[in-house]
Design a protein around this motif. Sequence first.
Motif, short mmCIF file in Angstrom:
data_model
loop_
_atom_site.label_atom_id
_atom_site.label_comp_id
_atom_site.label_asym_id
_atom_site.label_seq_id
_atom_site.Cartn_x
_atom_site.Cartn_y
_atom_site.Cartn_z
N UNK A 306 87.79 68.69 -17.92
CA UNK A 306 89.01 68.21 -17.28
C UNK A 306 90.26 68.93 -17.74
N UNK A 307 90.21 69.56 -18.93
CA UNK A 307 91.43 70.07 -19.52
C UNK A 307 92.21 70.98 -18.60
N UNK A 308 91.54 72.01 -18.05
CA UNK A 308 92.24 72.99 -17.21
C UNK A 308 92.76 72.34 -15.94
N UNK A 309 91.96 71.44 -15.34
CA UNK A 309 92.38 70.81 -14.09
C UNK A 309 93.51 69.81 -14.33
N UNK A 310 93.43 69.04 -15.44
CA UNK A 310 94.51 68.10 -15.74
C UNK A 310 95.80 68.86 -16.00
N UNK A 311 95.72 69.98 -16.75
CA UNK A 311 96.91 70.78 -17.02
C UNK A 311 97.51 71.29 -15.73
N UNK A 312 96.65 71.78 -14.83
CA UNK A 312 97.13 72.27 -13.55
C UNK A 312 97.74 71.17 -12.71
N UNK A 313 97.10 70.00 -12.74
CA UNK A 313 97.60 68.87 -11.95
C UNK A 313 98.97 68.42 -12.45
N UNK A 314 99.11 68.31 -13.75
CA UNK A 314 100.40 67.87 -14.32
C UNK A 314 101.49 68.87 -14.01
N UNK A 315 101.15 70.18 -14.13
CA UNK A 315 102.15 71.20 -13.84
C UNK A 315 102.54 71.16 -12.37
N UNK A 316 101.55 70.93 -11.51
CA UNK A 316 101.84 70.88 -10.06
C UNK A 316 102.74 69.70 -9.74
N UNK A 317 102.39 68.52 -10.26
CA UNK A 317 103.20 67.34 -9.97
C UNK A 317 104.60 67.46 -10.55
#
Length: 320
Positions: A306-317
């Motif tokens: 999840x790390x990479x996807x969560x980081x990407x999601x947070x940056x996107x939001x």
Amino acid sequence: MSEVLAGRRGIFAKELFAPELPVREAIVRAAERGFDGLYLGSPASISPELDRKELEEAGQLAKRAGIVPGISAGMLNPYQPGRSAEALEAGGGDLALGLLRLIEAARWLGQPEVMLVIGTEYDRFNRSLEWSEQLSAVASLLRRIQRDVRSIGSRILIKTHQEITSWEVARLLDQLDSTVFAAAFDPVNLIVRMENPLAAARRLAGRIGQVHVDDAKLLWNGSGLARALCPAGSGCIPWPELIGQIRRSDPGAWYWGELHQAELVMPLLTPGWFGDHPDISLAEIASWLAGAQPLVPAPPSLIGVKGERVTGLLAFLAAS
């Protein structure tokens, strides 16, 4: 990047916190992270007995923290009652009554909108029971409860989940009270049915209550295309254009970050696939074919990482 309206950005609690984190602590931590909403799932996950006082206290805590709780009523396919365990329990075995009790419980939390999922891919391709018949049963049940949902003051958002197309959601909504039912728009699921999200958003324009944010790439796999999940903003979903379009048609929509968990295959080269998708047009499928990545070894799956996807999601939001 197109802007999501301030005050309408949330994230699923499961993406930010370990499942065992108490809901009240999760609300506080979501506020600390700058989110406007936290998707908590079923009201029963907050109060297993759907205790009004307990739910109202949790709702008041969220309100004080500036957090809007996102709520789901789970799945609703009358032919698959085993997937609606919480609604059946809440209703003492009566699925419609249980659904109403979950919706009322969401109201006690301060949330008048409740997301509903119809089923899974299995249902669509179940050869023993026509998909159209299952959708008719769903529509019949929803018509039964719509007057009560209206009296509670709530609205049900039918999700464009992996099994259902935007055309089918639109036809369901056409049969129902437009003040009581709308759509939860999930483009990463729409591509599993080979829909172009921009075209799907036009089909549901004016009826989108929330948008689910995630991303995926399409890979050739020999029998068609496969969905490979990836960090938000790095896949095939045209997010800036899509957000801009939905902002114009549905300015009140919420945007919820949600990481999907299934890497599904769309075997459109298999005989019968088009028969199972009678609404899809060649033009819409063609919009994907040119952009799909060639037949190469699939990249490592990000499910469970999840790390990479969560980081990407947070940056996107944060950037939206």
